[in-house]
Motif scaffolding. Structure first.
Motif, short mmCIF file in Angstrom:
data_model
loop_
_atom_site.label_atom_id
_atom_site.label_comp_id
_atom_site.label_asym_id
_atom_site.label_seq_id
_atom_site.Cartn_x
_atom_site.Cartn_y
_atom_site.Cartn_z
N PHE B 206 47.71 48.36 67.29
CA PHE B 206 46.51 47.58 66.98
C PHE B 206 46.10 47.89 65.56
O PHE B 206 46.43 48.94 65.02
N GLU B 207 45.40 46.95 64.94
CA GLU B 207 45.09 47.11 63.52
C GLU B 207 43.66 46.66 63.27
O GLU B 207 43.25 45.58 63.69
N ASN B 208 42.92 47.50 62.56
CA ASN B 208 41.59 47.13 62.09
C ASN B 208 41.79 46.29 60.83
O ASN B 208 42.40 46.73 59.87
N MET B 209 41.32 45.06 60.84
CA MET B 209 41.61 44.13 59.73
C MET B 209 40.68 44.33 58.52
O MET B 209 40.81 43.60 57.53
N GLN B 210 39.77 45.30 58.60
CA GLN B 210 38.72 45.38 57.59
C GLN B 210 39.22 45.48 56.14
O GLN B 210 38.79 44.70 55.28
N ASN B 211 40.12 46.43 55.88
CA ASN B 211 40.57 46.61 54.49
C ASN B 211 41.19 45.34 53.93
O ASN B 211 40.86 44.91 52.84
N GLU B 212 42.06 44.77 54.73
CA GLU B 212 42.74 43.57 54.24
C GLU B 212 41.77 42.40 54.08
O GLU B 212 41.88 41.61 53.16
N THR B 213 40.82 42.32 54.99
CA THR B 213 39.81 41.27 54.89
C THR B 213 39.09 41.36 53.54
O THR B 213 38.93 40.34 52.84
N GLU B 214 38.69 42.57 53.17
CA GLU B 214 37.98 42.73 51.89
C GLU B 214 38.86 42.33 50.71
O GLU B 214 38.40 41.67 49.78
N LYS B 215 40.14 42.72 50.78
CA LYS B 215 41.09 42.38 49.71
C LYS B 215 41.21 40.86 49.58
O LYS B 215 41.15 40.31 48.49
N TRP B 216 41.39 40.21 50.72
CA TRP B 216 41.55 38.74 50.70
C TRP B 216 40.29 38.06 50.21
O TRP B 216 40.36 37.09 49.46
N TYR B 217 39.15 38.58 50.64
CA TYR B 217 37.90 37.95 50.24
C TYR B 217 37.70 38.07 48.73
O TYR B 217 37.36 37.09 48.05
N LYS B 218 37.96 39.26 48.20
CA LYS B 218 37.81 39.46 46.75
C LYS B 218 38.73 38.53 45.97
O LYS B 218 38.37 37.99 44.94
N ARG B 219 39.94 38.39 46.48
CA ARG B 219 40.89 37.51 45.79
C ARG B 219 40.39 36.06 45.80
O ARG B 219 40.51 35.35 44.81
N ALA B 220 39.85 35.65 46.94
CA ALA B 220 39.35 34.26 47.04
C ALA B 220 38.23 34.03 46.03
O ALA B 220 38.15 32.96 45.41
N ILE B 221 37.35 35.03 45.85
CA ILE B 221 36.23 34.92 44.91
C ILE B 221 36.77 34.94 43.47
O ILE B 221 36.35 34.16 42.62
N LEU B 222 37.73 35.84 43.24
CA LEU B 222 38.31 35.96 41.89
C LEU B 222 38.89 34.64 41.43
O LEU B 222 38.74 34.23 40.27
N GLN B 223 39.57 33.95 42.35
CA GLN B 223 40.17 32.66 42.00
C GLN B 223 39.10 31.67 41.53
O GLN B 223 39.31 30.91 40.59
N ILE B 224 37.97 31.70 42.19
CA ILE B 224 36.87 30.79 41.79
C ILE B 224 36.43 31.11 40.37
O ILE B 224 36.32 30.22 39.52
N TYR B 225 36.22 32.41 40.07
CA TYR B 225 35.76 32.78 38.74
C TYR B 225 36.81 32.47 37.67
O TYR B 225 36.47 32.15 36.53
N LYS B 226 38.06 32.57 38.06
CA LYS B 226 39.14 32.23 37.10
C LYS B 226 39.11 30.76 36.71
O LYS B 226 39.63 30.37 35.67
N ALA B 227 38.55 29.93 37.59
CA ALA B 227 38.53 28.49 37.33
C ALA B 227 37.26 28.03 36.61
O ALA B 227 37.15 26.87 36.23
N ILE B 228 36.34 28.96 36.41
CA ILE B 228 35.02 28.58 35.87
C ILE B 228 35.11 27.86 34.52
O ILE B 228 34.42 26.87 34.29
N ASP B 229 35.95 28.37 33.62
CA ASP B 229 35.99 27.78 32.28
C ASP B 229 37.15 26.79 32.10
O ASP B 229 37.43 26.36 30.98
#
Lengths: 332, 332
Positions: B206-229
């Motif tokens: 069994f696996e606690n998904m927490q660490n990976e969830t945070e990694k994926w979430y940060k990446r999703a946000i980062l992509q948005i900021y990369k597109a800002i300009d």
């Protein structure tokens, strides 16, 4: 490279569409984006550019236009003898007016041992055929440009249709291909077994296609022999609009089963090594979509025969020699 | 893994088709070939297996069936709440009866700090929901299985729809995902922000998904900021049958133009790094096809935002904080 903008804009005006879909080979993507921008500026409508692979005039996207609600598809750079295709597709000629004089002059010392030449090219250089013919004639050659047939204009060849050179092969000693597409030059050479030279005006080089023709031919034959003892065949039906040949696939399937083989039909849009690797239990594949997929250098792990090669395979099973498999006017 | 053959064969008998098309995710290709062989043996008709990529129940091929003349498409392994879809598609459930008891028992020492559990899974393990609920209850947990909604059955999640866990997130302390699909477990975790555990009965881990969830979430946000300009946006319209959202694409295009950006629409069947690399003048892409394409780890060189991320981008341009972008019941 240019297109006839006035003619295009008049056409668009007469149809008055709400959306236009544009489509063409990768090499024309910049040109297509420029055309799309101009249309958006002129008519104040959105344009959609197809980002999918585009093989040729066989690869129309009438159905995409239907589901996207685009009244027009501009199919750029794969001109055929007609301007319209299907219900929504307009074929847009791309013309490249580069001169072939310099490379023709450079090639004369090598080509002069042939007396009678057949000229051919692809759509963007069709305008160069007559001036090139004239120039070769000034150097004393007899020059023939094969008459258009079906979708082909005079002197035009496709990657899979060579009627304009095949039909004159008894009356010429060599083929001159105008352009920088080795893919097409090799097709002309393989389909006629005549000496073929590619004249590239951009690099100002010419190339005798003979060595490569032999290599390609041997590989095509080798693939057939590799499939001889296969037991399990995957028979692929292409889903591109001009490549869907289910009746051929059904006929091949029946023939395989009658020969005691196992055959399973597959439908597929883009035939790639990746997709076929998944079907690991199959010993060989037959694809009825596009002859070039089998003839071109591709990194398939198993034999992937075209329809022509499959006919040769059936011939071998019946005790015949698979000679001149590719010496045909079309590769279907 | 098994399907209900009797039900399927009765259905086929009632329709009496001349050809059947079969379709499913890559992991089921062997199963699909076995079903195809059985159908050919039983009904003496040819079957065609789709060799194209299959994303999910959004990736039906009604149009392929139409052009191939197949009266039925068997869509294997992506069951939804209805057996039929469109005019020709029959959804075939694949059931995996593996027991989760062993991995549930093993997970208890870690999971026991949560009192109220929400159970979810994907289609092939739906049968495991009730026995697992009962077992967790025997260990003293309160267990809720979220009610089905839309295409989702009770406790079922898709890669892009999480209604069955989102709707109960106020009443549970943690999510238990039954199965071995990290893709789905991460979706449940991202869409609820609740502690999520994946219980894999095959590896008995069994696996606690927490660490990976945070990694994926940060990446999703980062992509948005990369597109800002970004100045030049490519807006992609998917051509898969359940992924075509042209109205969303048109709306996004307009919004981009109103924000002073350059926007070009593209249609595309499979969104891959290869295809987008060709469109090198674009600073960023927005794809309206499938949210997972943007959220999953892919090797795109430029930002490729989903519709949700694009809404967040518009919010940032309007001065809002892009918080909780993925905490939604569906990712459209």
């Amino acid at each position: 490279m240019s297109i006839d903008e006035k003619k295009l804009f008049d056409r668009i005006r007469s149809i008055n569409p709400k959306t236009i879909l544009l489509r063409g080979p990768e090499g024309y993507l910049n040109l297509i984006q420029r055309i799309a921008s101009k249309i958006e500026g002129q008519f104040n409508i959105p344009t959609i550019i197809s980002a999918d692979e585009c093989y040729g005039s066989c690869d129309t996207i009438e159905n995409d236009a239907l589901i996207l609600g685009a009244e027009i598809v501009l199919h750029v750079g794969h001109s055929i003898r007609t301007d319209n295709f299907g219900k929504r597709t307009i074929m847009i000629d791309v013309t490249d007016d580069i001169s072939f004089s310099r490379i023709i002059k450079k090639s004369i010392p090598i080509i002069k041992k042939y007396k009678r030449l057949g000229l051919c090219t692809i759509s963007q250089y069709l305008n160069a055929l007559q001036p090139s013919k004239k120039l070769f004639e000034e150097y004393g050659f007899d020059v023939i440009i094969g008459q258009g047939q079906g979708y082909l204009r005079d002197g035009q060849i496709f990657g899979c249709r060579f009627n304009t050179v095949f039909s004159i092969k008894g009356r010429i000693d060599a083929i001159i291909f105008l352009g920088q597409s080795r893919f097409h030059a090799l097709g002309a050479s393989l389909s006629t077994s005549l000496p073929t030279f590619m004249l590239d005006p951009y690099s100002n080089t010419f190339e005798n296609m003979q060595n490569e023709t032999e290599k390609w031919y041997k590989r095509a034959i080798l693939q057939i022999y590799k499939a001889i003892d296969a037991k399990k065949f995957g028979v692929l039906i292409g889903l591109k609009e001009g490549q869907m040949n289910i009746n051929t696939a059904l006929r091949i399937r029946e023939r395989l089963i009658n020969n005691g083989k196992n055959a399973q039909l597959f439908s597929i849009r883009e035939i790639s090594s990746n997709r076929l690797d998944m079907l690991s239990q199959f010993d060989a594949f037959i694809q009825t979509a596009c002859p070039r997929i089998s003839i071109d250098q591709r990194s398939f792990k198993k034999p992937v025969l075209s329809t022509l090669q499959t006919e040769a395979l059936f011939g071998i099973w019946d005790g015949l020699d698979p000679k001149s498999v590719l010496e045909k006017e079309t590769w279907f």
